[in-house]
Design an enzyme around this catalytic site. Structure first.
Site, PDB file in Angstrom:
ATOM      1  N   LYS A  84       2.758   9.896   8.950  1.00  0.00           N
ATOM      2  CA  LYS A  84       1.991   9.557  10.315  1.00  0.00           C
ATOM      3  C   LYS A  84       3.254   9.989  11.283  1.00  0.00           C
ATOM      4  O   LYS A  84       2.837  11.015  11.856  1.00  0.00           O
ATOM      5  CB  LYS A  84       2.130   7.667  10.443  1.00  0.00           C
ATOM      6  CG  LYS A  84       1.364   7.158   9.250  1.00  0.00           C
ATOM      7  CD  LYS A  84       1.085   5.736   9.608  1.00  0.00           C
ATOM      8  CE  LYS A  84       0.479   5.084   8.226  1.00  0.00           C
ATOM      9  NZ  LYS A  84      -1.085   5.102   8.449  1.00  0.00           N
ATOM     10  N   TYR A 125       0.740  -1.092   0.026  1.00  0.00           N
ATOM     11  CA  TYR A 125       0.156   0.195  -0.125  1.00  0.00           C
ATOM     12  C   TYR A 125       0.894   1.361  -0.011  1.00  0.00           C
ATOM     13  O   TYR A 125       1.685   1.348   0.821  1.00  0.00           O
ATOM     14  CB  TYR A 125      -1.019   0.059   1.179  1.00  0.00           C
ATOM     15  CG  TYR A 125      -1.801   1.254   1.214  1.00  0.00           C
ATOM     16  CD1 TYR A 125      -2.760   1.305   0.080  1.00  0.00           C
ATOM     17  CD2 TYR A 125      -1.889   2.302   2.321  1.00  0.00           C
ATOM     18  CE1 TYR A 125      -3.858   2.294   0.141  1.00  0.00           C
ATOM     19  CE2 TYR A 125      -2.808   3.266   2.090  1.00  0.00           C
ATOM     20  CZ  TYR A 125      -3.695   3.386   1.341  1.00  0.00           C
ATOM     21  OH  TYR A 125      -4.667   4.428   1.289  1.00  0.00           O
ATOM     22  N   ASP A 132       9.208   3.288   1.197  1.00  0.00           N
ATOM     23  CA  ASP A 132       8.015   3.943   1.861  1.00  0.00           C
ATOM     24  C   ASP A 132       8.247   3.832   3.331  1.00  0.00           C
ATOM     25  O   ASP A 132       7.900   2.816   3.498  1.00  0.00           O
ATOM     26  CB  ASP A 132       6.893   3.454   0.991  1.00  0.00           C
ATOM     27  CG  ASP A 132       5.495   4.038   1.767  1.00  0.00           C
ATOM     28  OD1 ASP A 132       5.577   4.757   2.774  1.00  0.00           O
ATOM     29  OD2 ASP A 132       4.411   3.888   0.890  1.00  0.00           O
TER      30      ASP A 132
HETATM   31  C1  LIG Z   1       3.198   2.247   3.869  1.00  0.00           C
HETATM   32  C2  LIG Z   1       2.275   3.484   3.329  1.00  0.00           C
HETATM   33  N1  LIG Z   1       2.480   4.387   2.654  1.00  0.00           N
HETATM   34  C3  LIG Z   1       1.557   5.327   2.218  1.00  0.00           C
HETATM   35  C4  LIG Z   1       0.509   5.533   2.882  1.00  0.00           C
HETATM   36  C5  LIG Z   1      -0.622   6.701   2.748  1.00  0.00           C
HETATM   37  O1  LIG Z   1      -0.477   7.690   3.612  1.00  0.00           O
HETATM   38  P1  LIG Z   1      -1.602   8.685   4.049  1.00  0.00           P
HETATM   39  O2  LIG Z   1      -2.873   7.651   4.595  1.00  0.00           O
HETATM   40  O3  LIG Z   1      -1.141   9.518   4.865  1.00  0.00           O
HETATM   41  O4  LIG Z   1      -2.219   9.042   2.582  1.00  0.00           O
HETATM   42  C6  LIG Z   1       0.102   4.516   4.161  1.00  0.00           C
HETATM   43  C7  LIG Z   1      -1.130   4.752   4.901  1.00  0.00           C
HETATM   44  O5  LIG Z   1      -1.411   3.888   5.717  1.00  0.00           O
HETATM   45  C8  LIG Z   1       0.997   3.281   4.425  1.00  0.00           C
HETATM   46  O6  LIG Z   1       0.832   2.516   5.209  1.00  0.00           O
END
Ligand SMILES: Cc1ncc(COP(=O)(O)O)c(C=O)c1O
Length: 483
Positions: free
Chosen positions: A310, A187, A282
């Site tokens: 986060k 994700y 990421d």
């Molecule tokens: C690994 C990862 N990347 C990107 C995101 C997207 O972040 P946001 O929810 O702040 O848009 C998340 C959200 O849970 C995530 O777990």
């Protein structure tokens, strides 16, 4: 004695975990006994009246009645009124142990006073936003650079999703190549090009409703841990406009639900170097959760670009940013003017003083208290306890953790993939429903989890909190159907 720096006390034995997960998937599901499940559902009808009334109203104006993707829908979403440390309270006065942690950012526990005080101070002087530069933007960027030296420059944005978009744009602008390769099931937020092979590896555009084909035309995936397949894609892409970047969640897709072997990231780094491709980590979840140095510090890998989210605003709004090699990140130069030379990104509330001051003090507090390691110890205790319960009751369920990221697979739905399309078609629905039921049963027992199969622990999770949680988990797990 050296102080433990990272949350992972011992790297999980991924061969053993996959063997146990395979065993879970090869068995019929073991949902909660029907009578017990009925009792759990009765909890929602009898003890959650205020949440129910709020949700009934919300259904009329909010699609699905709830805004957040991680909110439980089954049987209906519980509203939360108060958060403090390790606990949450709903408007009916029910108390829950919080293993959702808002999806990951509240490593210090909810509503942590030393950070809240700094935020209030900022609100009383500068207000949350001016649209102009504030010193805390600088302080936060410098602090992140101290913890993660690969982040030579940092551009703050509003969310992880935006920051992934920016990282991809920056990688394409810098390399002048097109393709982006991700791991199936991972994700990376919900931008057009990244809603591709979500949750279930091999499913490509399955969830890409409303997204034109062109938007995902340069996104590719490889199956988790399949480095040979990654290499093959990199070779082929040389003829197709080249690979701008490989993007990974460094502990594995869905925050390590499909864990990577320890040397996976090093091998991806080597492949990226061989093919002149940027490596994007990421670290939206792992950044500061695995340790102040993030997953890159733990694994000893230098990504070209790092996406953060986060924890970087300590659980306060607007959590996102992209950092990395100065020569790449400089393409995001901001301010009025511009010559078409830059890669365009922005945001009215990006890097507002409130988010920056919250992030700055949250990270300093996390460093001072060694929060990632404390949260990791809580994760170890929770995992060991769950494993003991699983063994005691002879269940096929699987518990493992990467520090404060704890996985509890009961239905195995997160492990289905297109390697076996028939099994996927047959079992996706029932296994997903079982996971929903588990989430509801945990909730009715006073435990909030991430979608019924994952728990984030925080510094607020003392041994007493974890032991209380284990008691509650045992009640639910022991009521799984026997065969
Ligand atoms: C690994 C990862 N990347 C990107 C995101 C997207 O972040 P946001 O929810 O702040 O848009 C998340 C959200 O849970 C995530 O777990």
């Amino acid at each position: 004695m050296t102080v433990q720096q990272y949350a992972i006390s011992e790297y999980p034995d991924t061969v053993d975990i996959y063997a146990r997960l395979k065993n879970l998937l090869n068995q019929p599901i073991r949902p909660i006994q029907r009578e017990r499940m009925q009792e759990y559902l009765t909890y929602f009808d009898t003890r959650c009246n205020r949440s129910k009334a709020l949700n009934d109203e919300a259904q009329k104006i909010i699609p699905g009645g709830v805004q957040h993707n991680l909110a439980f829908n089954y049987p209906f979403p519980i509203a939360i009124e108060k958060a403090d440390g390790a606990y949450l309270w709903d408007p009916d006065g029910n108390c829950y142990i919080d293993f959702l942690q808002a999806g990951g950012p509240t490593m210090l526990g909810s509503n942590y006073k030393p950070v809240r005080d700094k935020v209030i101070e900022m609100l009383q002087t500068c207000a949350p936003v001016t649209g102009l530069f504030h010193e805390y933007e600088l302080k936060l960027a410098q602090l992140i650079n101290r913890f993660m030296p690969s982040v030579e420059m940092f551009r703050m944005l509003g969310s992880g999703t935006e920051s992934v978009m920016a990282a991809i744009r920056g990688a394409r602008a810098f390399t002048r190549k097109k393709k982006i390769i991700k791991v199936g099931g991972a994700y990376h937020g919900w931008s057009d090009s990244m809603v591709f092979s979500l949750h279930v590896p091999g499913t490509g555009r399955m969830e890409a409703k409303g997204i034109p084909r062109g938007a995902t035309a340069n996104t590719q995936e490889f199956f988790p841990n399949a480095l040979g397949a990654l290499r093959a894609k990199l070779i082929l892409n040389r003829l197709l406009g080249g690979t701008a970047a490989v993007i990974v969640e460094p502990v594995g897709p869905e925050s390590g639900t499909r864990p990577v072997p320890f040397d996976f990231n090093r091998k991806v780094r080597e492949l990226c170097d061989e093919f002149g491709t940027l490596l994007i980590f990421d670290e939206v979840v792992t950044g500061f959760r695995l340790g102040m140095g993030g997953a890159q510090g733990y694994f000893g890998i230098k990504p070209d670009l790092t996406v953060l989210g986060k924890c970087i605003s300590g659980g306060y709004p607007m959590a996102g940013g992209v950092g990395g090699r100065a020569e790449v990140i400089s393409c995001f130069a901001a301010g009025i003017g511009g010559s078409g030379e830059r890669a365009y990104i922005g945001g009215t509330l990006s890097a507002n003083p409130l988010s920056c001051v919250a992030g700055y003090y949250a990270l300093l507090e996390m460093e001072r208290t060694n929060a990632p390691v404390l949260a990791g110890k809580a994760g170890d205790r929770l995992t060991r306890g769950l494993q003991a319960i699983i063994e005691k009751h002879g269940l096929p369920f699987v518990a493992f953790n990467q520090g404060s990221i704890v996985h509890l697979e009961t239905s195995g739905v997160m492990l289905l993939d297109l390697h076996n399309p028939l099994k996927l078609a047959r079992e996706l629905k029932p296994r997903r429903h079982m996971m929903e039921e588990m989430g509801a049963a945990y909730m009715a027992s006073g435990l909030v989890t991430v979608a019924g199969s994952r728990m984030y622990t925080s510094m607020a999770d003392t041994d007493a909190v974890i032991d209380e949680a284990l008691n509650k988990f045992e009640g639910v797990l022991a009521s799984a159907d026997g065969h």
